[in-house]
Design a protein around this motif. Sequence first.
Motif, short mmCIF file in Angstrom:
data_model
loop_
_atom_site.label_atom_id
_atom_site.label_comp_id
_atom_site.label_asym_id
_atom_site.label_seq_id
_atom_site.Cartn_x
_atom_site.Cartn_y
_atom_site.Cartn_z
N ALA A 191 0.84 -1.20 0.00
CA ALA A 191 0.00 0.00 0.00
C ALA A 191 0.87 1.24 0.00
O ALA A 191 1.96 1.26 0.59
CB ALA A 191 -0.91 0.01 1.22
N GLN A 192 0.40 2.28 -0.68
CA GLN A 192 1.02 3.60 -0.69
C GLN A 192 0.02 4.54 -0.04
O GLN A 192 -1.09 4.69 -0.55
CB GLN A 192 1.29 4.06 -2.13
N PRO A 193 0.37 5.18 1.07
CA PRO A 193 -0.58 6.09 1.72
C PRO A 193 -0.88 7.29 0.81
O PRO A 193 -0.04 8.16 0.65
CB PRO A 193 0.13 6.52 3.00
N GLN A 194 -2.03 7.26 0.20
CA GLN A 194 -2.47 8.34 -0.68
C GLN A 194 -3.99 8.26 -0.84
O GLN A 194 -4.60 7.27 -0.47
CB GLN A 194 -1.80 8.22 -2.06
N ALA A 195 -4.55 9.30 -1.39
CA ALA A 195 -6.00 9.30 -1.66
C ALA A 195 -6.32 8.26 -2.73
O ALA A 195 -5.55 8.06 -3.67
CB ALA A 195 -6.44 10.68 -2.11
N SER A 196 -7.45 7.61 -2.59
CA SER A 196 -7.89 6.59 -3.54
C SER A 196 -9.03 7.12 -4.40
O SER A 196 -9.76 8.02 -4.01
CB SER A 196 -8.35 5.34 -2.80
N LEU A 197 -9.18 6.49 -5.57
CA LEU A 197 -10.27 6.81 -6.48
C LEU A 197 -11.53 6.09 -5.99
O LEU A 197 -11.47 4.92 -5.60
CB LEU A 197 -9.91 6.34 -7.89
N ILE A 198 -12.66 6.78 -6.01
CA ILE A 198 -13.94 6.16 -5.67
C ILE A 198 -14.94 6.44 -6.77
O ILE A 198 -14.74 7.32 -7.61
CB ILE A 198 -14.49 6.63 -4.30
N PHE A 199 -16.02 5.67 -6.75
CA PHE A 199 -17.11 5.82 -7.72
C PHE A 199 -18.39 5.98 -6.92
O PHE A 199 -18.72 5.14 -6.09
CB PHE A 199 -17.17 4.59 -8.63
N HIS A 200 -19.11 7.08 -7.17
CA HIS A 200 -20.33 7.37 -6.41
C HIS A 200 -21.31 8.10 -7.32
O HIS A 200 -20.95 9.09 -7.97
CB HIS A 200 -19.97 8.24 -5.20
N ARG A 201 -22.54 7.61 -7.38
CA ARG A 201 -23.61 8.21 -8.17
C ARG A 201 -23.19 8.43 -9.63
O ARG A 201 -23.47 9.46 -10.22
CB ARG A 201 -24.08 9.50 -7.53
N GLY A 202 -22.50 7.43 -10.18
CA GLY A 202 -22.12 7.48 -11.59
C GLY A 202 -20.94 8.36 -11.91
O GLY A 202 -20.66 8.61 -13.08
#
Length: 169
Positions: free
Chosen positions: A150-161
């Motif tokens: 793991a690299q401590p960083q912000a992750s990509l998310i998917f929400h409401r398309g």
Amino acid sequence: MNTSSPRAEAREFDTLQFRQALSQFATGVTVITTRLADGSFRGLTASSFNSVSLDPPLVLWSLGGGANSLPIFSGNSHYVINVLGADQAELAKRFSRRGDNPFEGVEYTLSRTGQPILKGASAWFECHNRSRYPEGDHVIFVGEVEHCSAQPQASLIFHRGQFASTQTE
């Protein structure tokens, strides 16, 4: 122990309503990668990733039963689940399209078993393809994690398309 019910009640919603309700749940975005016997790579975008067990270390993801890549991922012994970083939305889109080689121009390293690990991923899990379960219109893959990072960083998310980030600043 059998925990299943004999039959679910009749649904009072349609597929669109179901999809809209599901879109309210933010999910992480992953790219699942694997290497074929001829040395070429395959990959696909998936948001259906979840932990199952710490001991043994198990994770799951699912793939549509009609997907062209189903025989590839069902037949390979290993794959890597790449959890995308906040700045990798274009990579998620690239691996969700059919046709072109999504690996062209993409930086990666190889895992211990020769599977592609995408550069910039916030985490990755190299998995032994432990089991598969057909359920509804998908197949659930359970992978036993052999290596991870793991690299401590912000992750990509998917929400409401839409793609978004876990970045709060």
